[in-house]
Design a protein around this motif. Structure first.
Motif, short mmCIF file in Angstrom:
data_model
loop_
_atom_site.label_atom_id
_atom_site.label_comp_id
_atom_site.label_asym_id
_atom_site.label_seq_id
_atom_site.Cartn_x
_atom_site.Cartn_y
_atom_site.Cartn_z
N LYS A 227 -10.68 -9.33 -12.96
CA LYS A 227 -10.35 -8.68 -14.23
C LYS A 227 -8.94 -9.09 -14.64
O LYS A 227 -8.13 -9.50 -13.80
N ALA A 228 -8.65 -8.98 -15.94
CA ALA A 228 -7.38 -9.47 -16.49
C ALA A 228 -6.59 -8.33 -17.11
O ALA A 228 -7.16 -7.45 -17.76
N THR A 229 -5.26 -8.36 -16.90
CA THR A 229 -4.33 -7.44 -17.56
C THR A 229 -3.35 -8.28 -18.35
O THR A 229 -2.61 -9.09 -17.78
N ILE A 230 -3.34 -8.09 -19.66
CA ILE A 230 -2.58 -8.97 -20.55
C ILE A 230 -1.21 -8.36 -20.81
O ILE A 230 -1.09 -7.20 -21.20
N GLY A 231 -0.17 -9.17 -20.58
CA GLY A 231 1.20 -8.76 -20.85
C GLY A 231 1.81 -9.58 -21.96
O GLY A 231 1.17 -10.46 -22.53
N PRO A 232 3.10 -9.31 -22.28
CA PRO A 232 3.74 -10.05 -23.36
C PRO A 232 3.88 -11.54 -23.07
O PRO A 232 3.71 -12.37 -23.95
N THR A 233 4.20 -11.87 -21.81
CA THR A 233 4.47 -13.26 -21.46
C THR A 233 3.41 -13.84 -20.53
O THR A 233 3.06 -15.01 -20.64
N VAL A 234 2.93 -13.02 -19.60
CA VAL A 234 1.96 -13.50 -18.61
C VAL A 234 0.74 -12.58 -18.59
O VAL A 234 0.80 -11.43 -19.03
N THR A 235 -0.35 -13.11 -18.07
CA THR A 235 -1.58 -12.35 -17.87
C THR A 235 -1.86 -12.29 -16.37
O THR A 235 -1.83 -13.32 -15.70
N LEU A 236 -2.09 -11.08 -15.88
CA LEU A 236 -2.39 -10.89 -14.46
C LEU A 236 -3.89 -10.86 -14.26
O LEU A 236 -4.58 -10.00 -14.81
N TYR A 237 -4.41 -11.82 -13.48
CA TYR A 237 -5.82 -11.84 -13.11
C TYR A 237 -5.94 -11.25 -11.70
O TYR A 237 -5.41 -11.81 -10.75
N LYS B 216 -3.03 -1.82 -4.08
CA LYS B 216 -4.38 -2.15 -4.55
C LYS B 216 -5.04 -3.09 -3.55
O LYS B 216 -4.38 -3.83 -2.85
N GLY B 217 -6.35 -3.07 -3.55
CA GLY B 217 -7.08 -3.97 -2.67
C GLY B 217 -7.46 -5.26 -3.37
O GLY B 217 -8.58 -5.74 -3.24
N THR B 218 -6.53 -5.80 -4.16
CA THR B 218 -6.82 -7.01 -4.93
C THR B 218 -5.72 -8.04 -4.73
O THR B 218 -4.64 -7.74 -4.24
N ILE B 219 -6.02 -9.26 -5.13
CA ILE B 219 -5.04 -10.36 -5.12
C ILE B 219 -4.72 -10.71 -6.58
O ILE B 219 -5.62 -10.86 -7.39
N GLY B 220 -3.44 -10.81 -6.89
CA GLY B 220 -3.02 -11.06 -8.27
C GLY B 220 -2.63 -12.51 -8.50
O GLY B 220 -1.94 -13.11 -7.67
N ILE B 221 -3.08 -13.06 -9.60
CA ILE B 221 -2.67 -14.41 -10.02
C ILE B 221 -2.06 -14.26 -11.42
O ILE B 221 -2.76 -13.91 -12.37
N GLU B 222 -0.76 -14.51 -11.52
CA GLU B 222 -0.06 -14.38 -12.80
C GLU B 222 -0.04 -15.74 -13.50
O GLU B 222 0.49 -16.71 -12.96
N VAL B 223 -0.60 -15.77 -14.70
CA VAL B 223 -0.70 -17.02 -15.47
C VAL B 223 0.04 -16.82 -16.79
O VAL B 223 -0.24 -15.86 -17.51
N PRO B 224 0.99 -17.70 -17.13
CA PRO B 224 1.71 -17.55 -18.40
C PRO B 224 0.78 -17.72 -19.60
O PRO B 224 -0.14 -18.53 -19.59
N ASN B 225 1.03 -16.92 -20.64
CA ASN B 225 0.26 -17.04 -21.88
C ASN B 225 0.71 -18.28 -22.65
O ASN B 225 1.88 -18.65 -22.61
N LYS B 226 -0.23 -18.88 -23.35
CA LYS B 226 0.12 -20.05 -24.15
C LYS B 226 1.06 -19.67 -25.28
O LYS B 226 1.98 -20.41 -25.62
N ASN B 227 0.82 -18.51 -25.89
CA ASN B 227 1.68 -18.02 -26.96
C ASN B 227 2.32 -16.71 -26.49
O ASN B 227 1.69 -15.64 -26.55
N ALA B 228 3.54 -16.81 -26.00
CA ALA B 228 4.23 -15.63 -25.48
C ALA B 228 4.68 -14.73 -26.63
O ALA B 228 5.00 -15.20 -27.72
#
Length: 790
Positions: free
Chosen positions: A345-355, A393-405
């Motif tokens: 699942k994805a959590t969208i932030g201003p600069t990066v999105t956490l998967y 949390k029992g999850t692994i996070g991958i932070e990916v920068p947004n193309k349009n911050a």
């Protein structure tokens, strides 16, 4: 003809038999319907908790590896979506009920005459509830479903809202009359019975009735007041019941319980107040509590209009295609290395999105962590950061920068409820987290903060965000700033609020320190202020500045004894490494003292540097800076130097930062405040009524400044005589006076003051007070100087 008759007779019989089911088939079909109803019921319940997570899965129904969060997985998610979203909404819960009733009829072999009627009225109720929910909860489509919403919309186009309401009311009346025998007489009878019950409750005390023995089972029925305790004995047979008879003319006196409620006399212990506490209470009663803001009672906090709304005002824009593309690339990259994913699942932030991904059982976390560069390659993105696992949390996070911050403006952060309603001593709004929540912390609880990062990554903007937060929240009487700016251009805008918010040395012309040699005196003066404050706390018998100020406001501390309201002091140092290079140990010692001791008395340090290595910030200083902010750095070693953890080297710059307060590391997008905005804020504050001068720190005289050292007359400064005349004329012995009148530098003026002390013209150093002038007038000065030359 006979053959034809024999062939034609069994045909209707066969048709009639085909409509009937054997007892075994009824039990099987009934069981199937009951199981199906239970499955639908749990699917529907689970749908209201997991529908958001299962939205993306609906298009991947055929993919065996795709998993849904619904209790019945993909089947439950799809069926629930059909009934709840595309169907009748909450009213769909009637379908499992109807199926369960039908299953019970078949399973138990009951007569099915009334079953069709139940289905007809059940479907009618489903449609009515769906349309009613679509009418009353039009903004919640999940309640009434798509059918309820569309039917309500269709009916309103022809009859309007009033027409739909009347239609719903009529159908409700039909259902009540046909199903529940609703009649006006029945309602009248119900209300009459209720009125009789209410009347009987308000009548006088009821008489006790004798036990009545029923004829059937020998049970005892008692009617009694609820207030009277009655012991009930149970008897098996009627003959065992003792006769309840009273002799004629015999007065029965029941023994009354002794009154055990003794009057307890409580004598209140009066605490004798001290005389000073009595006086303080009287002063508070007469004049109210001391208000430190009274001197600037008309001070107005800067309005939000001074800040600009950078970027999109509507918040974060979700790019569904980008999310789907990144998700597919992450899944395929991990599949290439035989790493299966159970959920993402994805959590969208201003600069990066956490998967957030949940790997399948048996997958080692380190295996995913080692694929950081491979995932970055597949996504073609800068600054991929893997958190394995996410704390809590029992999850692994991958932070990916947004193309349009998205730019996080200071205005949006200051205007947030979290900052406006923050009950903190020194609230600081840094920016927004990955989940787009405003991040507010209390500087008083940190208690000191270290800010580091490569050049041009946002340190100076971060300092401006800290200062702006405090300017928007605190009154000039509550906080003072000491600003050290070796660059000479970053913090000079705050000169306009010198007499409101800044603190400086008594003999300093400018409040913002740009000369590194003056920093030493300021830091040592701050150490003297720290010692003086601790002395005041000791006399007041309190432990910290908050308790001291509360006691002072309650007028329990006498100002004649040296007590005063103590504002918080925030020392901000930009480019600390440059300071260490020029001053070295002379700066390190007072910084170490302040870092260790100054927390309790309201002095807090904010230090910004490019790389806090050991030769810049020693271990003693660093240990007292638990709050760390890391902007983008160039290597993992630098990240470990700042945060004691990796991650700062994978940031993308432009305000992207990591914050830690000694526990978890939080990724933030720092709020952006531009130079013109800071200029507007300082202009607004500076245009208001201010204190006569900046907050003065205690005067500090260095070891080489001469206290009692005898100077040779030939070594005196050429301006010695002029300086002596200025001092005697003004009857004020301070180096700042000589600086202003004779236009000298600080060091030279300090040397002249020491020579004047050696000559007996001014007295010794007396802390924050000006030196005493020992020569009364110019004639006495001339006489003194002539006697020296003889």
């Amino acid at each position: 003809m006979a053959k034809k008759r024999t062939k034609s007779k069994p045909t209707p019989a066969k048709k009639r038999l085909s409509l009937k089911l054997s007892k075994q088939n009824k039990i099987i079909l009934g069981s199937l319907l009951i199981v199906l109803s239970i499955a639908l019921f749990f699917s529907f319940i689970s749908y209201y908790f997991t529908w958001q997570e299962d939205q993306s899965m609906l298009s991947e129904f055929k993919d065996r590896n795709a998993a849904a969060s619904n209790l019945l997985n993909k089947f439950g998610a799809s069926v629930s979506h059909f009934f709840m979203y595309k169907g009748f909404g909450l009213a769909s819960f009637a379908f499992p009920l109807l199926l369960a009733v039908t299953g019970l009829y078949l399973f138990l072999g009951l007569d099915r005459k009334g079953l069709i009627g139940k289905w007809i009225w059940g479907l009618t109720g489903i449609i009515w509830i769906s349309v009613a929910l679509g009418f009353f909860a039009i903004e919640q489509p999940l309640l009434g479903g798509l059918i309820g919403y569309e039917m309500n919309d269709f009916l309103q186009d022809y009859t309007g809202k009033i027409g739909v309401f009347l239609l719903l009311l009529f159908i409700l009346m039909v259902i009540l009359v046909r199903l529940f025998n609703f009649t006006p007489e029945g309602i009248a009878t119900y209300f009459r019975s209720q009125r009789q019950n209410i009347k009987s409750d308000f009548k006088g005390p009821k008489q006790k009735k004798k036990p009545v023995v029923s004829d059937d089972d020998g049970s005892i029925e008692l009617s009694m007041d609820t207030d009277t305790p009655v012991k009930i004995d149970t008897y098996t047979h009627k003959k065992d019941i003792p006769p309840l008879q009273q002799e004629a003319g015999l007065d029965v006196n029941l023994p009354q319980e002794e009154d055990t409620d003794l009057d307890l006399k409580v004598e209140q212990v009066t605490v004798e107040k001290e005389e000073k506490d009595i006086k303080a209470d009287k002063l508070v009663k007469d004049f109210g509590e001391f208000d430190p803001k009274l001197e600037l009672g008309n001070y107005k906090f800067p309005p939000l209009d001074l800040l600009e709304q950078h970027g999109a005002s509507g918040g974060i824009t979700i790019n569904q295609e980008e999310l789907e593309e990144n998700k597919n690339k992450i899944v395929s990259t991990l599949k290439n290395y035989k790493i299966g994913i159970a959920q993402i699942k994805a959590t969208i932030g201003p600069t990066v999105t956490l998967y957030e991904i949940v790997p399948e059982a048996g997958i080692r976390i380190s295996k995913i962590k080692n694929l950081e560069d491979d995932i970055a390659l597949s996504l073609a993105a800068l600054g991929i950061r893997i958190i394995a696992p996410i704390p809590g949390k029992g999850t692994i996070g991958i932070e990916v920068p947004n193309k349009n911050a998205t730019i996080v403006s200071m205005r949006s952060v200051i205007a947030s409820n979290k900052f406006q309603k923050a009950e903190m001593e020194l609230p600081i709004a840094f920016g927004k987290t990955i989940s787009n929540e405003t991040f507010v912390v209390d500087l008083a609880k940190m208690p000191h903060m270290l800010m580091a990062g490569a050049t041009g990554q946002g340190k100076s903007v971060g300092l401006n965000a800290v200062i702006t937060s405090l300017l928007y929240k605190k009154h000039p009487a509550e906080v003072k700033f000491i600003l050290v700016d070796p660059k000479k251009v970053e913090l000079t805008l705050y000169n306009k609020i010198e007499r409101h918010f800044l603190a400086k040395l008594p003999d300093s012309d400018e409040a913002i320190i740009t000369d590194n040699t003056k920093v030493i005196n300021t830091l040592n003066s701050l150490c003297i202020e720290m010692d003086n404050r601790y002395e005041l706390l000791k006399i007041a018998m309190v432990r910290n500045i908050k308790e001291y100020n509360v006691k002072f406001k309650a007028r329990k501390l006498n100002p004649n004894d040296g007590h005063k309201f103590l504002p918080y002091i925030v020392l901000v140092i930009d480019e600390f490494a440059d300071l260490i290079m020029t001053a070295g140990k002379e700066v390190e010692t007072p910084i170490a003292r302040l870092a260790q001791l100054a927390r309790a008395i309201g002095i807090h340090l904010i230090i910004a540097t490019q790389r806090p290595s050991v030769n810049v910030i020693t271990g003693i200083i660093k240990a007292n800076f638990p709050a760390r902010i890391a902007f983008r750095v160039t290597s993992k070693i630098d990240s470990r130097t700042i945060l004691d953890a990796q991650g700062a080297d994978q940031l993308i710059g432009r305000g992207d930062m990591l914050f830690t307060q000694g526990n978890d590391v939080t990724r933030l997008q720092c709020a952006f405040v531009d130079t013109p905005e800071v200029g507007k804020i300082t202009e607004y504050i500076g245009s208001q009524r201010a204190y006569p001068d900046a907050h003065l720190l205690p005067e500090y005289v260095g070891e080489d400044s001469g206290t009692g050292i005898d100077y040779d007359i030939s070594d005196r400064d050429v301006m010695f005589r002029d300086a002596a005349e200025v001092i005697v004329t003004a009857q004020q012995g301070s180096a700042s006076l000589i600086q202003r009148k004779l236009k000298l530098g600080y060091n030279r003026a300090g040397r002249i003051i020491d020579q004047l002390e050696a000559a007996g013209i001014v007295g010794p150093f007396e802390g924050s007070k000006a030196r005493q002038v020992l020569v009364p007038d110019i004639l006495a000065l001339e006489q003194l100087l002539q006697n020296e030359t003889k």
